[in-house]
Design a protein around this motif. Structure first.
Motif, mmCIF file in Angstrom:
data_model
loop_
_atom_site.group_PDB
_atom_site.id
_atom_site.type_symbol
_atom_site.label_atom_id
_atom_site.label_comp_id
_atom_site.label_asym_id
_atom_site.label_seq_id
_atom_site.Cartn_x
_atom_site.Cartn_y
_atom_site.Cartn_z
ATOM 1 N N SER A 24 -10.868 19.531 -7.351
ATOM 2 C CA SER A 24 -11.129 20.157 -8.653
ATOM 3 C C SER A 24 -9.827 20.641 -9.269
ATOM 4 O O SER A 24 -8.989 21.239 -8.595
ATOM 5 N N SER A 25 -9.676 20.375 -10.550
ATOM 6 C CA SER A 25 -8.464 20.769 -11.262
ATOM 7 C C SER A 25 -8.539 22.209 -11.761
ATOM 8 O O SER A 25 -7.558 22.745 -12.253
ATOM 9 N N GLY A 26 -9.703 22.821 -11.634
ATOM 10 C CA GLY A 26 -9.873 24.212 -12.047
ATOM 11 C C GLY A 26 -10.763 24.948 -11.064
ATOM 12 O O GLY A 26 -11.384 24.337 -10.194
ATOM 13 N N PRO A 27 -10.838 26.264 -11.193
ATOM 14 C CA PRO A 27 -11.679 27.044 -10.284
ATOM 15 C C PRO A 27 -13.165 26.783 -10.542
ATOM 16 O O PRO A 27 -13.547 26.300 -11.601
ATOM 17 N N ARG A 28 -13.972 27.100 -9.548
ATOM 18 C CA ARG A 28 -15.429 26.989 -9.659
ATOM 19 C C ARG A 28 -16.039 28.347 -9.338
ATOM 20 O O ARG A 28 -15.575 29.044 -8.448
ATOM 21 N N MET A 29 -17.083 28.698 -10.082
ATOM 22 C CA MET A 29 -17.839 29.933 -9.832
ATOM 23 C C MET A 29 -19.251 29.566 -9.412
ATOM 24 O O MET A 29 -19.875 28.695 -10.019
ATOM 25 N N PHE A 30 -19.734 30.242 -8.382
ATOM 26 C CA PHE A 30 -21.074 30.008 -7.867
ATOM 27 C C PHE A 30 -21.860 31.304 -7.872
ATOM 28 O O PHE A 30 -21.298 32.369 -7.622
ATOM 29 N N ARG A 31 -23.124 31.224 -8.134
ATOM 30 C CA ARG A 31 -24.049 32.337 -7.944
ATOM 31 C C ARG A 31 -24.883 31.961 -6.726
ATOM 32 O O ARG A 31 -25.576 30.949 -6.724
ATOM 33 N N VAL A 32 -24.797 32.762 -5.683
ATOM 34 C CA VAL A 32 -25.382 32.427 -4.396
ATOM 35 C C VAL A 32 -26.610 33.292 -4.127
ATOM 36 O O VAL A 32 -26.600 34.501 -4.384
ATOM 37 N N GLU A 33 -27.671 32.662 -3.595
ATOM 38 C CA GLU A 33 -28.862 33.409 -3.189
ATOM 39 C C GLU A 33 -28.516 34.306 -2.001
ATOM 40 O O GLU A 33 -27.665 33.954 -1.183
ATOM 41 N N PRO A 34 -29.162 35.459 -1.900
ATOM 42 C CA PRO A 34 -28.889 36.362 -0.774
ATOM 43 C C PRO A 34 -29.114 35.674 0.573
ATOM 44 O O PRO A 34 -30.015 34.849 0.719
ATOM 45 N N ASP A 35 -28.280 36.017 1.529
ATOM 46 C CA ASP A 35 -28.369 35.512 2.908
ATOM 47 C C ASP A 35 -28.195 34.004 3.035
ATOM 48 O O ASP A 35 -28.649 33.407 4.008
ATOM 49 N N SER A 36 -27.552 33.367 2.074
ATOM 50 C CA SER A 36 -27.294 31.924 2.170
ATOM 51 C C SER A 36 -26.314 31.654 3.299
ATOM 52 O O SER A 36 -25.380 32.420 3.529
ATOM 53 N N ARG A 37 -26.537 30.548 4.002
ATOM 54 C CA ARG A 37 -25.672 30.112 5.095
ATOM 55 C C ARG A 37 -25.302 28.652 4.878
ATOM 56 O O ARG A 37 -26.106 27.879 4.360
ATOM 57 N N PHE A 38 -24.096 28.268 5.289
ATOM 58 C CA PHE A 38 -23.642 26.906 5.041
ATOM 59 C C PHE A 38 -22.792 26.404 6.190
ATOM 60 O O PHE A 38 -22.288 27.169 7.012
#
Length: 121
Positions: free
Chosen positions: A68-82
């Motif tokens: 990615s050439s720029g930053p990314r913003m995410f809105r994450v659900e509570p207690d998400s795991r990856f």
């Protein structure tokens, strides 16, 4: 973000930079621009990509995040795991037969990226 970074085994080291397992302590997450390609799988919960003016766009449970050439913003659900695998340069093409430039500035569902599907840049 809470995470554990694991070095890949000897066989995978030429292709993978690292493997991350973790979760999010924050609701909104900012990730900087990167030249890396990642395969990301949410084990629990989900996230949505948010932009300056656009409504949040729900992300797939499993996806390839291209350079990615720029930053990314995410809105994450509570207690998400990856779990996320970060590829070395040319690692994606070596492992999955797809060049990283197909995914530039995109998040592509793994279902759409797998052989038999068409990815458009």
């Amino acid at each position: 973000m809470i995470r554990q970074v694991v070095s890949p085994g000897q066989v995978l080291r030429p292709y993978l930079r690292n493997i991350m397992v973790g979760g999010f302590a924050l609701h909104d997450v900012h990730l900087p621009a990167t030249s890396d390609v990642q395969l990301v799988i949410y084990l629990h919960g989900r996230a949505a990509l948010i932009g300056d003016d656009a409504a949040p766009s729900r992300m797939p449970i499993s996806f390839i995040a291209g350079p990615s050439s720029g930053p990314r913003m995410f809105r994450v659900e509570p207690d998400s795991r990856f779990v996320a695998v970060t590829f070395r340069p040319s690692g994606l093409v070596s492992c999955l037969g797809m060049p990283a430039n197909l995914f530039s500035n995109q998040l592509v569902s793994l279902d759409d990226a797998l052989p038999g599907h068409t990815v458009t840049a």
